[in-house]
Scaffold this motif. Sequence first.
Motif, short mmCIF file in Angstrom:
data_model
loop_
_atom_site.label_atom_id
_atom_site.label_comp_id
_atom_site.label_asym_id
_atom_site.label_seq_id
_atom_site.Cartn_x
_atom_site.Cartn_y
_atom_site.Cartn_z
N ALA A 104 -32.98 -30.55 39.93
CA ALA A 104 -31.91 -30.94 40.85
C ALA A 104 -30.54 -30.54 40.31
O ALA A 104 -29.66 -30.12 41.07
N ILE A 105 -30.37 -30.64 39.00
CA ILE A 105 -29.09 -30.25 38.38
C ILE A 105 -28.92 -28.74 38.45
O ILE A 105 -27.83 -28.23 38.72
N SER A 106 -30.00 -28.00 38.21
CA SER A 106 -29.92 -26.54 38.18
C SER A 106 -29.49 -25.94 39.50
O SER A 106 -28.92 -24.85 39.55
N VAL A 107 -29.72 -26.65 40.59
CA VAL A 107 -29.30 -26.19 41.92
C VAL A 107 -27.79 -25.96 41.94
O VAL A 107 -27.29 -25.03 42.59
N HIS A 108 -27.05 -26.79 41.21
CA HIS A 108 -25.58 -26.74 41.24
C HIS A 108 -24.99 -26.08 40.00
O HIS A 108 -23.77 -25.91 39.92
N LEU A 109 -25.81 -25.70 39.05
CA LEU A 109 -25.32 -25.17 37.79
C LEU A 109 -24.92 -23.70 37.94
O LEU A 109 -25.65 -22.89 38.50
N ASP A 110 -23.75 -23.36 37.43
CA ASP A 110 -23.28 -21.98 37.45
C ASP A 110 -24.15 -21.15 36.49
O ASP A 110 -24.19 -21.45 35.29
N PRO A 111 -24.86 -20.14 37.00
CA PRO A 111 -25.76 -19.37 36.12
C PRO A 111 -25.04 -18.67 34.97
O PRO A 111 -25.64 -18.38 33.95
N ARG A 112 -23.74 -18.42 35.13
CA ARG A 112 -23.00 -17.78 34.05
C ARG A 112 -22.89 -18.67 32.83
O ARG A 112 -22.65 -18.19 31.71
#
Length: 391
Positions: free
Chosen positions: A108-116
């Motif tokens: 759920a957190i990874s959905v909003h995490l900036d991949p950079r």
Amino acid sequence: MTRLAVQAEIIKLARILNVSEQELAFMQQTAPESLRQFRFAILDRLQNQQKLRFKHLAGWVNWLPLGISVFMVKHFLQPYIVAQIAVYLSTERSYRIVKHLPPKTVAAISVHLDPRLARELLGYLTTHQITDITKVLLAQRDFVTMGRFVSMLSDSVLQDVAQIVESESDLLEIAFYIESREQIDHLVHVLPKQRIEQALLIIGDPEQRLIWPKVLALMSYISYGLKQELGDLAVQQGELVINAIIQATQEDQLWEDMLPVVACLSAHAQNFVANLPALRKVEIIQSIVEAADRCDLWADMLVIVSYMHDEARQAVATAIAQIDEFVLHHIAYASLLRSQWEVTFDIMRRMPIPKQQQCHKILDVYMRQLDIETYQYLDELLNRFQIHTSV
């Protein structure tokens, strides 16, 4: 620019802005790289708007005992907030928290995490942790999030993740949203060749029609050498598969994506594709010609036409004659770049006489700027193909 790359970027942007894709339809003509930069600018803007708040919360999370920080993340802080706080935490501190979180929470957190900002953190996670998170995202059919992070995985982890993704159609969905296009080549090389072949065969399965554009996207995103390899592999599957590709490309108007792929094929494969009955249909040829002119793909188009037989060339000439005069300038310039004068003149001679005269007038401008040897060569071609001069 390709329609498919633009579509992928619009889907990602719509997700960040929490709007429908239809509301961003006005951006369809924007280059995919510009959309990507705009998306990252939006992420930065959203982060900066509440920078002090996020830094303050990150300070508390960093200061509190680990157990309390984990408890807060699990039960009190929304996934979006946690993703923003992570920007201000050290990678080590983030990992110490993450390893105590259930996969569903991390997903759920990874959905909003900036991949950079996630590359270093992914290096801390074990293969088991990553595959558990993948299972959650796969169950949620969240291919966008998976695509944003998959190019950051090591080869060994990527192979383990690919084993979890049992469906080739799901693999194609993930590849469609890969953040870094240059990583798609690497992904194709890492995956077993059998899986790539099975993915290509999806385009012949009517029950998976919605996935067909993802196959075309895979072929359009990859590098020149891999385009030829996968394109030739598709041709080896026979006329049924190639006709399905032509049908999907025509229905979804994706010729700007497919023309460069066909132009990369081996000579044998190009000859096979260029002379299929499907490519002699007037409506298909018209769509191809319009895409070539709209997207400046005449250099690729002329390569393909060079393999066409008479009937197909006549269809191309007829379609070109129906476009305004500017198309003739574009073709002349492409002919100069690729030295495709013979095929160009063969197309010209099949046009109505008024169009031939227009072509000759345009050629006069080019010929006056050429050396004497090239001028004589073109003049001989004009005579050989009996192109009518302007009156």
